[in-house]
Design a protein around this motif. Structure first.
Motif, short mmCIF file in Angstrom:
data_model
loop_
_atom_site.label_atom_id
_atom_site.label_comp_id
_atom_site.label_asym_id
_atom_site.label_seq_id
_atom_site.Cartn_x
_atom_site.Cartn_y
_atom_site.Cartn_z
N GLU A 20 -14.16 21.24 -29.88
CA GLU A 20 -14.45 21.73 -31.23
C GLU A 20 -14.96 20.60 -32.12
O GLU A 20 -15.96 20.76 -32.83
CB GLU A 20 -13.18 22.35 -31.82
N CYS A 21 -14.33 19.47 -32.06
CA CYS A 21 -14.73 18.31 -32.86
C CYS A 21 -16.14 17.86 -32.49
O CYS A 21 -16.96 17.57 -33.37
CB CYS A 21 -13.72 17.18 -32.66
N LEU A 61 -18.54 19.66 -31.25
CA LEU A 61 -19.50 20.66 -31.75
C LEU A 61 -19.73 20.48 -33.25
O LEU A 61 -20.87 20.58 -33.72
CB LEU A 61 -19.00 22.07 -31.45
N LYS A 62 -18.67 20.20 -33.96
CA LYS A 62 -18.80 19.99 -35.40
C LYS A 62 -19.57 18.71 -35.71
O LYS A 62 -20.44 18.70 -36.59
CB LYS A 62 -17.43 19.98 -36.07
N CYS A 85 -23.30 21.70 -34.60
CA CYS A 85 -23.55 22.93 -33.84
C CYS A 85 -22.55 24.03 -34.18
O CYS A 85 -22.65 25.13 -33.66
CB CYS A 85 -23.47 22.65 -32.34
N TRP A 86 -21.58 23.70 -35.00
CA TRP A 86 -20.54 24.66 -35.34
C TRP A 86 -21.12 25.71 -36.28
O TRP A 86 -21.73 25.38 -37.29
CB TRP A 86 -19.35 23.96 -36.00
N GLN A 87 -20.95 26.97 -35.93
CA GLN A 87 -21.50 28.06 -36.73
C GLN A 87 -20.39 28.79 -37.46
O GLN A 87 -19.31 28.98 -36.91
CB GLN A 87 -22.26 29.04 -35.84
N HIS A 88 -20.67 29.20 -38.67
CA HIS A 88 -19.66 29.91 -39.45
C HIS A 88 -19.72 31.42 -39.23
O HIS A 88 -18.73 32.11 -39.46
CB HIS A 88 -19.81 29.58 -40.94
N THR A 135 -23.82 25.96 -26.72
CA THR A 135 -22.84 25.60 -27.75
C THR A 135 -22.23 26.83 -28.39
O THR A 135 -21.05 26.82 -28.74
CB THR A 135 -23.47 24.67 -28.82
N GLN A 136 -23.00 27.91 -28.52
CA GLN A 136 -22.42 29.17 -29.02
C GLN A 136 -21.40 29.70 -28.04
O GLN A 136 -20.33 30.18 -28.43
CB GLN A 136 -23.51 30.22 -29.23
N GLN A 171 -18.19 27.79 -28.46
CA GLN A 171 -17.48 28.12 -29.69
C GLN A 171 -16.94 29.54 -29.72
O GLN A 171 -15.81 29.76 -30.16
CB GLN A 171 -18.40 27.92 -30.90
#
Length: 105
Positions: free
Chosen positions: A13-14, A16-17, A21-24, A46-47, A50
């Protein structure tokens, strides 16, 4: 074992952020319903990490359900990350460690 996997999930997670690449907003339900490995036909790698891998693994740990006995994400990750706009070396290293954690049970 669950604590080690939980820490690795948090590292994924870290990564990706950090790679931005982190999506809301999650992908559509249709995209998430793909039956292809890694949802290759509907999500980026990456999706998939996540919105598929992380939630499923967190659920197994939180519900005290059995963890998979084998995981092999890094071979696909090596290829998928070649096509990303960020340096995926750290993420790939975490995924290799994640895979190895299951083969050492």
């Amino acid at each position: 074992m669950s604590q080690i996997i939980l820490e690795q999930l948090q590292q994924i997670e870290c990564c990706l952020k950090q790679a931005q690449c982190w999506q809301h907003n999650p992908p559509s339900a249709q995209a998430l319903a793909s039956t292809q490995p890694f949802c290759i036909d509907s999500l980026s790698f990456t999706q998939w990490l996540q919105f598929v891998l992380l939630p499923k693994m967190y659920h197994l740990i939180e519900s005290d359900l059995p963890l998979p006995t084998a995981v092999a994400i890094s071979p696909y990750a090596e290829e998928a990350l070649k096509h990303e706009s960020f340096d995926g070396e750290e993420l790939l290293a975490v995924l290799k460690t994640f895979d190895a954690s299951f083969s050492n049970e």
